[in-house]
Write a protein that holds these residues in place. Structure first.
Motif, short mmCIF file in Angstrom:
data_model
loop_
_atom_site.label_atom_id
_atom_site.label_comp_id
_atom_site.label_asym_id
_atom_site.label_seq_id
_atom_site.Cartn_x
_atom_site.Cartn_y
_atom_site.Cartn_z
N MET A 134 -45.74 -59.04 15.41
CA MET A 134 -46.65 -57.95 15.70
C MET A 134 -46.59 -57.68 17.19
O MET A 134 -46.63 -58.59 18.00
N VAL A 135 -46.52 -56.37 17.53
CA VAL A 135 -46.46 -55.97 18.93
C VAL A 135 -47.55 -54.94 19.18
O VAL A 135 -47.58 -53.89 18.52
N THR A 136 -48.45 -55.21 20.12
CA THR A 136 -49.49 -54.25 20.45
C THR A 136 -48.99 -53.31 21.54
O THR A 136 -48.06 -53.63 22.29
N GLY A 137 -49.59 -52.14 21.61
CA GLY A 137 -49.14 -51.15 22.58
C GLY A 137 -47.69 -50.77 22.34
O GLY A 137 -46.92 -50.56 23.28
N ALA A 138 -47.30 -50.66 21.07
CA ALA A 138 -45.89 -50.51 20.71
C ALA A 138 -45.51 -49.09 20.32
O ALA A 138 -44.41 -48.87 19.80
N ALA A 139 -46.37 -48.12 20.59
CA ALA A 139 -46.06 -46.75 20.22
C ALA A 139 -45.06 -46.10 21.16
O ALA A 139 -44.48 -45.07 20.84
N ARG A 140 -44.86 -46.71 22.33
CA ARG A 140 -43.92 -46.13 23.29
C ARG A 140 -43.59 -47.19 24.35
O ARG A 140 -44.14 -48.28 24.34
N GLY A 141 -42.69 -46.84 25.24
CA GLY A 141 -42.39 -47.69 26.38
C GLY A 141 -41.86 -49.07 26.00
O GLY A 141 -41.05 -49.22 25.08
N ILE A 142 -42.32 -50.08 26.75
CA ILE A 142 -41.83 -51.45 26.56
C ILE A 142 -42.10 -51.92 25.15
O ILE A 142 -41.25 -52.56 24.51
N GLY A 143 -43.28 -51.65 24.62
CA GLY A 143 -43.64 -52.11 23.28
C GLY A 143 -42.71 -51.57 22.22
O GLY A 143 -42.26 -52.30 21.32
N ALA A 144 -42.40 -50.28 22.30
CA ALA A 144 -41.47 -49.68 21.35
C ALA A 144 -40.08 -50.29 21.52
O ALA A 144 -39.39 -50.59 20.53
N GLY A 145 -39.67 -50.48 22.77
CA GLY A 145 -38.34 -51.02 23.03
C GLY A 145 -38.15 -52.42 22.48
O GLY A 145 -37.12 -52.71 21.85
N ILE A 146 -39.12 -53.30 22.72
CA ILE A 146 -38.95 -54.67 22.24
C ILE A 146 -39.09 -54.73 20.72
O ILE A 146 -38.43 -55.56 20.07
N SER A 147 -39.89 -53.85 20.15
CA SER A 147 -40.00 -53.80 18.68
C SER A 147 -38.67 -53.42 18.05
O SER A 147 -38.21 -54.04 17.08
N GLN A 148 -38.04 -52.40 18.60
CA GLN A 148 -36.75 -51.97 18.08
C GLN A 148 -35.68 -53.04 18.26
O GLN A 148 -34.85 -53.25 17.36
N ALA A 149 -35.71 -53.73 19.39
CA ALA A 149 -34.73 -54.79 19.63
C ALA A 149 -34.91 -55.94 18.64
O ALA A 149 -33.91 -56.47 18.09
N MET A 150 -36.14 -56.34 18.39
CA MET A 150 -36.38 -57.44 17.47
C MET A 150 -36.07 -57.05 16.03
O MET A 150 -35.55 -57.85 15.25
N ALA A 151 -36.37 -55.81 15.67
CA ALA A 151 -36.04 -55.34 14.33
C ALA A 151 -34.54 -55.36 14.09
O ALA A 151 -34.07 -55.69 12.99
N ALA A 152 -33.78 -55.03 15.12
CA ALA A 152 -32.32 -55.06 15.00
C ALA A 152 -31.79 -56.47 14.76
O ALA A 152 -30.70 -56.65 14.21
N GLU A 153 -32.58 -57.47 15.14
CA GLU A 153 -32.21 -58.87 14.92
C GLU A 153 -32.75 -59.41 13.59
O GLU A 153 -32.60 -60.59 13.29
N GLY A 154 -33.44 -58.56 12.84
CA GLY A 154 -33.91 -58.97 11.52
C GLY A 154 -35.39 -59.24 11.41
O GLY A 154 -35.88 -59.62 10.34
N ALA A 155 -36.14 -59.07 12.51
CA ALA A 155 -37.59 -59.29 12.44
C ALA A 155 -38.27 -58.20 11.62
O ALA A 155 -37.83 -57.05 11.60
N HIS A 156 -39.33 -58.58 10.94
CA HIS A 156 -40.18 -57.62 10.24
C HIS A 156 -41.35 -57.31 11.16
O HIS A 156 -42.13 -58.19 11.49
#
Length: 249
Positions: A1-23
């Motif tokens: 879970m990533v808070t503040g993830a609608a844009r910026g750093i939060g969105a970036g790290i969410s996308q990176a982790m998803a690419a590695e298989g994270a839900h």
């Protein structure tokens, strides 16, 4: 879970982790933008859902954790990334300005750490808590003093949490970005321009970076992946700088 993830750093790290298989669960008050981030992840073959929540509201934080566990079966990593800023000259700081920033940047982190830790303990399994600090948490800036103070508090909370939760197998770490090209700079640039301080605008600060450029959210992704995964199991209470060499300590 990533808070503040609608844009910026939060969105970036969410996308990176998803690419590695994270839900992922994308958490943000900006519900429409959070949904867009989740949809982008899904379109790229990842797994993500979004939920709107105020990180300063304990009941809402509990609810989003329940949502994650219901969706995916358990909680493995919690990122306290949500943050706000409101630049002003030091002599113009008032309690409203101070409380606005610290409510989100400090109290929101405390609530997130507490509720994530409670869920990890309930699950009976190790967990990862990751906090977004900042290079200015170690080196203050006059026109964003409350923000700097809040990020210094995040560094301290990371250390305190690491000591408090180690007995449960929970690691608590963070990363400290420097100058990152995100939408938050639109508001900061307008504020410092109004103060008559154009030298503090985003485009003028690159000279302080040894690697010669501002970071992109994608530059933070590998560190986020590392701190959320098993490769960092023997690291806790640490803040990893990701600033291109802005601050050397």
């Amino acid at each position: 879970m990533v808070t503040g993830a609608a844009r910026g750093i939060g969105a970036g790290i969410s996308q990176a982790m998803a690419a590695e298989g994270a839900h992922l669960v994308i958490v943000d008050l900006l519900a429409d933008q959070a949904a867009e981030v989740a949809m982008t992840i899904i379109e790229n073959g990842g797994v993500a859902k979004s939920v709107a929540a105020d990180v300063t509201d304990r009941e809402q934080v509990k609810a989003v954790i329940d949502f994650a566990v219901t969706s995916y079966g358990n909680l493995d990593a919690w990122f306290n990334n949500a943050g706000v800023n409101d630049p002003r000259e030091f002599l113009s700081i008032d309690k409203e300005n101070w409380d606005f920033i610290h409510d989100v940047n400090c109290w929101g982190v405390v609530v997130g750490m507490q509720e994530a830790a409670r869920r990890f303990i309930e699950q009976g399994a190790p967990g990862k808590i990751v906090n977004t600090a900042s290079s200015v948490g170690r080196q203050g800036v006059g026109v964003i003093a409350p923000y700097c103070a809040s990020k210094a508090a995040v560094i301290s909370l990371t250390q305190s949490g690491a000591r408090a939760f180690a007995q449960h197998g929970i690691t608590v770490n963070g990363f400290a970005p420097g100058l990152v090209d995100t939408p938050i700079w639109e508001g900061i640039d307008k504020a410092v321009e109004a103060m008559g301080r154009p030298e503090l605008k985003f485009s003028r600060l690159h000279s302080d970076i040894l690697l010669g450029r501002a970071a992109l959210p994608a530059d933070i992704g590998p560190v986020a992946i590392f701190l959320a995964g098993s490769d960092s199991d023997y690291i806790t209470g640490q803040i990893i700088p990701v600033d291109g060499g802005m601050v050397l300590v």
